[in-house]
Design a protein around this motif. Structure first.
Motif, short mmCIF file in Angstrom:
data_model
loop_
_atom_site.label_atom_id
_atom_site.label_comp_id
_atom_site.label_asym_id
_atom_site.label_seq_id
_atom_site.Cartn_x
_atom_site.Cartn_y
_atom_site.Cartn_z
N VAL A 104 -1.94 65.24 -71.70
CA VAL A 104 -1.28 66.09 -70.71
C VAL A 104 -1.08 65.24 -69.46
CG1 VAL A 104 -1.46 68.17 -69.29
CG2 VAL A 104 -2.32 68.18 -71.65
N SER A 143 -1.99 74.74 -63.56
CA SER A 143 -0.69 75.00 -64.18
C SER A 143 -0.88 75.26 -65.67
CB SER A 143 0.25 73.81 -63.97
OG SER A 143 -0.22 72.67 -64.67
N VAL A 144 0.01 76.08 -66.21
CA VAL A 144 0.00 76.38 -67.64
C VAL A 144 1.40 76.12 -68.19
CG1 VAL A 144 -0.35 78.14 -69.42
CG2 VAL A 144 -1.80 78.14 -67.37
N GLU A 145 1.47 75.24 -69.18
CA GLU A 145 2.71 74.92 -69.86
C GLU A 145 2.70 75.62 -71.22
OE1 GLU A 145 4.82 70.80 -71.51
OE2 GLU A 145 2.67 70.84 -71.10
N GLU A 146 3.83 76.19 -71.61
CA GLU A 146 3.96 76.81 -72.93
C GLU A 146 5.01 76.06 -73.72
OE1 GLU A 146 2.92 81.44 -72.74
OE2 GLU A 146 4.78 80.93 -71.70
N ILE A 147 4.66 75.67 -74.94
CA ILE A 147 5.58 74.92 -75.79
C ILE A 147 5.91 75.78 -77.01
CG2 ILE A 147 5.93 72.81 -77.13
CD1 ILE A 147 3.76 71.52 -75.31
N ARG A 150 -0.26 76.44 -75.57
CA ARG A 150 -0.40 76.44 -74.11
C ARG A 150 -1.32 75.30 -73.72
NH1 ARG A 150 -2.09 82.07 -72.21
NH2 ARG A 150 -3.14 82.16 -74.20
N ARG A 151 -0.88 74.56 -72.70
CA ARG A 151 -1.66 73.44 -72.17
C ARG A 151 -1.88 73.70 -70.69
NH1 ARG A 151 0.94 67.92 -74.29
NH2 ARG A 151 2.27 68.30 -72.51
N CYS A 152 -3.14 73.80 -70.31
CA CYS A 152 -3.50 74.12 -68.93
C CYS A 152 -4.09 72.88 -68.27
CB CYS A 152 -4.54 75.25 -68.92
SG CYS A 152 -5.01 75.80 -67.26
N THR A 185 -6.23 72.91 -74.03
CA THR A 185 -5.09 73.33 -74.85
C THR A 185 -5.55 74.42 -75.82
OG1 THR A 185 -5.46 71.68 -76.58
CG2 THR A 185 -4.08 71.02 -74.72
#
Length: 194
Positions: free
Chosen positions: A150, A12-16, A29-31, A170
């Motif tokens: 994370v 998963s990849v989160e974008e802040i 981005r935190r993967c 990250t």
């Protein structure tokens, strides 16, 4: 040693974009890369488990490579990393420690020239257990702007006889970081600390 039996993987990849302050020009981005495998030592005490780390190396490498791909394919954008494991209830905490070398060295190999130790955490838990995986800068553990965590987990994992292994990467500092300390631009990269 036992063969690695993978039940599932998740990337998963989160974008802040912001944390209540100004919108960042480039989102952080935190993967997270997770893999769930059968625990070959579940339900019994086995003295010699360390050789299984060798069997886990290809799993770590594949996961780390797929994470770089998920982040766009350019390994140079990865600035932070960490690893963790959740052991199903029929296992022991030491089974989670099997991920230390295969997970950490996999990321360091895939990323090329990282100097800092890969921070780690582990726990025993049932399906749906969550774990906060610590993150530090890839080249200097004292870069305060990159201290992060994370949260990872999978609703049906780990089952009692499974292990869930995780890697996180990250692409930069926390959004709106302003706590001072050693800046990433000041890293000397000599010892993995500064």
């Amino acid at each position: 040693m036992p063969q690695v039996e993978i039940r599932k993987r998740l990337i998963s990849v989160e974008e802040i974009f912001h944390e209540g302050g100004p919108r960042a020009n480039t989102p952080l981005r935190r993967c997270a890369g997770l893999v769930v495998i059968r625990n070959p030592f579940a339900g019994r005490y086995v003295e010699e488990i360390a050789p299984f780390m060798e069997d886990l190396k290809p799993v770590g490498l594949a996961l780390a490579q797929d994470m770089v791909t998920a982040l766009g394919g350019d390994r140079s954008i990865v600035e932070g990393y960490g690893k963790g494991s959740i052991v199903g209830s029929a296992g022991e905490l030491e089974h989670g420690a099997l991920w230390h070398a295969p997970g950490g060295y996999a990321m360091r190999e895939v990323l090329g020239n990282s100097k800092a130790i890969v921070p780690s955490t582990k726990k025993v838990g049932g399906p749906g257990t969550r774990l906060d995986v610590p993150v530090t800068h890839v080249n200097a553990s004292y870069v305060r702007s990159h201290f992060d965590a994370v949260e990872i987990g999978i609703p049906d994992s780990p089952r009692a006889d499974e292990l869930l292994f995780a890697l996180v990467m990250t692409t930069g500092a926390r959004i709106h970081n302003r706590m001072g300390g050693l800046a990433a631009s000041e890293i000397k990269g000599e010892d993995g600390l500064r």
